[in-house]
Motif scaffolding. Structure first.
Motif, short mmCIF file in Angstrom:
data_model
loop_
_atom_site.label_atom_id
_atom_site.label_comp_id
_atom_site.label_asym_id
_atom_site.label_seq_id
_atom_site.Cartn_x
_atom_site.Cartn_y
_atom_site.Cartn_z
N TYR A 257 0.83 -1.21 0.00
CA TYR A 257 0.00 0.00 0.00
C TYR A 257 0.85 1.25 0.00
N PHE A 258 1.87 1.26 0.85
CA PHE A 258 2.71 2.45 0.90
C PHE A 258 3.58 2.59 -0.33
N TRP A 259 4.06 1.47 -0.87
CA TRP A 259 4.85 1.57 -2.09
C TRP A 259 4.00 2.13 -3.23
N GLU B 148 13.12 0.45 3.47
CA GLU B 148 13.22 -0.19 2.16
C GLU B 148 13.66 0.81 1.10
N ALA B 149 13.11 2.02 1.15
CA ALA B 149 13.44 3.03 0.15
C ALA B 149 14.90 3.47 0.26
N VAL B 150 15.39 3.63 1.49
CA VAL B 150 16.79 4.01 1.69
C VAL B 150 17.71 2.90 1.21
N GLU B 151 17.36 1.67 1.53
CA GLU B 151 18.22 0.54 1.17
C GLU B 151 18.29 0.33 -0.33
N THR B 152 17.16 0.41 -1.00
CA THR B 152 17.13 0.14 -2.44
C THR B 152 17.51 1.35 -3.28
N ARG C 50 15.72 3.66 -4.52
CA ARG C 50 14.82 3.88 -5.66
C ARG C 50 14.24 5.28 -5.66
N LEU C 51 14.41 6.00 -4.55
CA LEU C 51 13.98 7.39 -4.46
C LEU C 51 15.15 8.22 -3.96
N HIS C 52 15.17 9.48 -4.33
CA HIS C 52 16.20 10.37 -3.80
C HIS C 52 15.99 10.52 -2.29
N PRO C 53 17.08 10.54 -1.50
CA PRO C 53 16.96 10.62 -0.03
C PRO C 53 16.10 11.77 0.46
N LEU C 54 16.19 12.94 -0.20
CA LEU C 54 15.39 14.08 0.24
C LEU C 54 13.90 13.83 0.04
N LEU C 55 13.55 13.11 -1.01
CA LEU C 55 12.15 12.76 -1.23
C LEU C 55 11.68 11.76 -0.18
#
Length: 369
Positions: free
Chosen positions: A17-19, A193-197, A199-204
């Motif tokens: 859901y969050f992804w 998960e987002a930080v590890e992979t 797939r998104l810029h850290p600021l986002l």
């Protein structure tokens, strides 16, 4: 799933859901957003060169930023303490007993910020750590004894306050107590998960975390203050090492109407089919840009001032930054220099606008302009 067809199978279904909520095409990456991210990252990369001031001067910068952050963050929530009052209170934190709620909130915020500054590398983003930081934040708040470090048990909503601390309206409704544990669990999983992979810029990632955390509003009280502490923690953990030296909270306080407006515009859409991240992400990145610009100016000013002043004057300014105020007696003890000589240096610093004289005669003291 569209853009998520190539996501690793290790993503458990409970997090989907969050992804999906933050799928790439739900945020329009405008040239404005790209430009802001590039500018902030350029400063991040240059910080090693900009941050070459002596350790004691960096310490003084951090002290000033900390006072501004504590004062601003608590005032956003209705406190009336000025930065000067915050500074006086911080000099007596060893008391551990505070009469007013404003003082209790300032003391808790100060200690929690210092914990983050000292131990950010060891404070991973987990539910337990979030609860612990909330407990520390409300450590001195007597009326919050029963719920600190625990998720809310009754419904709450986000209210906006004017500069006199009066509530001026409800900004948005928040998650129910029943849904809160599940939503925070999902949010924590998303961030890690987002930080590890990558797939998104850290600021986002940080921006998404903050707006969703505040939309959930997991605790009965202290959510706004905790969100700003968690913002600093996350920025440090993803490599923005300069953030302790410039107050993001101060930027937000001075843009409070825009802050509430951006939150309301985004948070009202988070649980819909088409979440509108644009207002909040743009506000968040512009606030980070202002934080960065303020620090760049301070560092540049420090270097200019230092290169143009006699050594004794530099020592006087360093003492004033470190202690908040300075007297002739303080500097005489520190340097062993003749008092008449010191008076000349102090007078010149006042004339040049570096210091302000308070009082007269034996009770005279100086503070940074």
């Amino acid at each position: 799933m569209g853009a998520f067809a190539d996501f690793p199978v290790l993503i458990r279904s409970k997090w989907v859901y969050f992804w999906v909520m933050i799928k790439t095409d739900s945020l329009q990456i405008t040239t404005d957003i790209l430009s802001l991210i590039a500018e902030i990252d350029e400063f991040k990369g240059a910080w090693r060169a900009l941050g070459t001031l002596a350790p004691e001067r960096l310490s003084a910068l951090r002290r000033v930023a900390t006072i501004e952050s504590i004062g601003s963050s608590t005032r956003i929530e209705g406190s009336k303490l000025s930065d000067r009052e915050v500074e006086r209170l911080l000099s007596n934190l060893q008391i551990k007993s505070f009469e007013t709620r404003d003082e209790q909130e300032v003391a808790g915020y100060a200690e929690t910020m210092e914990l983050v500054f000292q131990s950010w590398a060891d404070i991973t983003i987990t539910e337990n750590h979030i609860k612990q930081l909330h407990r520390d934040l409300l450590k001195y708040s007597s009326k919050d004894n029963h719920h600190r470090g625990q998720y809310k048990t009754t419904s709450n909503s986000v209210a906006a306050f004017d500069e006199d601390g009066r509530q001026i309206g409800i900004v948005f409704e928040t998650a129910t107590p029943f849904d809160t544990p599940r939503l925070i669990e999902e949010l924590v999983a998303f961030v890690n998960e987002a930080v590890e992979t990558k797939r998104l810029h850290p600021l986002l990632i940080v921006g998404f975390f903050v707006v969703i955390f505040l939309e959930i509003h997991p605790f009965q009280d202290g959510n706004g203050r905790l969100s700003r502490i968690l913002t600093t923690l996350l920025l440090l953990r993803v490599g923005y090492a300069y953030v302790p030296y410039s107050s993001l909270e101060s930027v937000i306080e001075q843009s409070k109407e825009g802050y509430y407006l951006a939150l309301r515009q985004t948070q009202g859409t988070i649980r819909t089919e088409a979440p509108n991240w644009q207002p909040w992400i743009t506000f968040f990145l512009r606030a980070l840009q202002q934080q960065m610009k303020r620090l760049a100016k301070k560092v540049e000013r420090e270097k200019i001032v230092l290169s143009a002043l006699p050594e004794i004057s530099v020592q006087i300014l360093e003492y004033a930054r470190e202690h908040g105020r300075v007297t002739i007696g303080d500097i005489a003890t520190l340097t062993g220099v003749n008092r008449n000589t010191l008076k000349k240096h102090l007078s010149q610093l006042v004339e040049k606008g570096h210091l302000v004289l308070h009082g007269s005669g034996r009770g005279a003291w100086y503070a940074l302009a």
